[in-house]
Design an enzyme around this catalytic site. Structure first.
Site, PDB file in Angstrom:
ATOM      1  N   HIS A 123       1.630  -0.728   5.142  1.00  0.00           N
ATOM      2  CA  HIS A 123       2.637  -0.262   4.185  1.00  0.00           C
ATOM      3  C   HIS A 123       3.945  -0.020   4.922  1.00  0.00           C
ATOM      4  O   HIS A 123       3.960   0.180   6.144  1.00  0.00           O
ATOM      5  CB  HIS A 123       2.183   1.031   3.513  1.00  0.00           C
ATOM      6  CG  HIS A 123       1.034   0.857   2.587  1.00  0.00           C
ATOM      7  ND1 HIS A 123       0.748   1.765   1.593  1.00  0.00           N
ATOM      8  CD2 HIS A 123       0.083  -0.117   2.487  1.00  0.00           C
ATOM      9  CE1 HIS A 123      -0.319   1.358   0.922  1.00  0.00           C
ATOM     10  NE2 HIS A 123      -0.744   0.222   1.441  1.00  0.00           N
ATOM     11  N   GLU A 174       6.059   2.461   5.198  1.00  0.00           N
ATOM     12  CA  GLU A 174       6.201   3.709   5.955  1.00  0.00           C
ATOM     13  C   GLU A 174       5.409   3.655   7.252  1.00  0.00           C
ATOM     14  O   GLU A 174       5.905   4.040   8.317  1.00  0.00           O
ATOM     15  CB  GLU A 174       5.723   4.907   5.111  1.00  0.00           C
ATOM     16  CG  GLU A 174       6.512   5.115   3.837  1.00  0.00           C
ATOM     17  CD  GLU A 174       5.956   4.386   2.612  1.00  0.00           C
ATOM     18  OE1 GLU A 174       6.239   4.826   1.494  1.00  0.00           O
ATOM     19  OE2 GLU A 174       5.240   3.364   2.776  1.00  0.00           O
ATOM     20  N   CYS A 187       2.414   6.557  -1.023  1.00  0.00           N
ATOM     21  CA  CYS A 187       1.020   6.625  -1.454  1.00  0.00           C
ATOM     22  C   CYS A 187       0.305   7.704  -0.626  1.00  0.00           C
ATOM     23  O   CYS A 187       0.872   8.223   0.347  1.00  0.00           O
ATOM     24  CB  CYS A 187       0.356   5.266  -1.269  1.00  0.00           C
ATOM     25  SG  CYS A 187      -0.007   4.866   0.466  1.00  0.00           S
ATOM     26  N   CYS A 207       0.254   6.852   3.207  1.00  0.00           N
ATOM     27  CA  CYS A 207       1.564   6.972   3.845  1.00  0.00           C
ATOM     28  C   CYS A 207       2.017   8.423   3.915  1.00  0.00           C
ATOM     29  O   CYS A 207       2.587   8.850   4.919  1.00  0.00           O
ATOM     30  CB  CYS A 207       2.589   6.116   3.119  1.00  0.00           C
ATOM     31  SG  CYS A 207       2.263   4.356   3.299  1.00  0.00           S
TER      32      CYS A 207
END
Length: 161
Positions: A62, A64, A88, A91
């Site tokens: 992801h 991040e 999410c 993250c």
């Protein structure tokens, strides 16, 4: 590169504008999902990331997490993160573990849900007792695994985080 539509609340050179630009560029180039992240230290962008889940065949890739990994440090208390969308659960956990001093986000969980990126299931599963989760979850081997915890606790070479 396409710049997201300017909004009155974002200066032309803002880190959030860069996170949004990265997210849009990632989609337009067919490289991954619509997520971008920027890490800032002392007013300067020091790392960026975009969603690379499908490109890297890595569910942890992801935006991040990708940005955090680039810095090669596990303690980022001198940094802030700007994300094109509310993080999410994974993250958010990484942001807390890295101890970033601030989180700024643009789109909401509801915005992500509306285009098929929903985290509600995960949040719901976390809140359930283990026996009620859809993923069968059992505990075993605790005493054996505690040996590593005891070794860590007594280690003079440990680096705490």
């Amino acid at each position: 590169m396409t710049d997201p539509t300017p909004t009155p609340d974002l200066p032309a050179s803002s880190p959030m504008r860069e996170a949004a630009r990265l997210a849009l560029e990632n989609v337009l180039q067919g490289q991954g999902g619509p997520f971008g992240a920027v890490i800032v230290r002392d007013g300067e962008i020091v790392a960026t990331g975009v969603n690379r889940v499908t490109q890297n065949s890595d569910p942890t890739a992801h935006a991040e997490v990708e940005a955090i990994r680039l810095l090669g440090r596990f303690h980022l208390s001198d940094c802030e993160i700007y994300t094109s969308c509310e993080p999410c659960p994974m993250c958010l956990g990484a942001i807390y573990w890295a101890r970033l001093c601030a989180l700024h986000y643009a789109c909401t969980q509801s915005d992500a849900d509306a285009i098929g990126f929903s985290d509600e299931f995960i949040y719901g599963e976390i809140a359930k007792p283990h026996a009620e989760r859809q993923l069968p979850t059992t505990q075993e081997g605790r005493e054996e695994a505690l040996a590593a915890f005891r070794a860590w606790q007594g280690s003079v070479a440990k680096v705490e985080y």
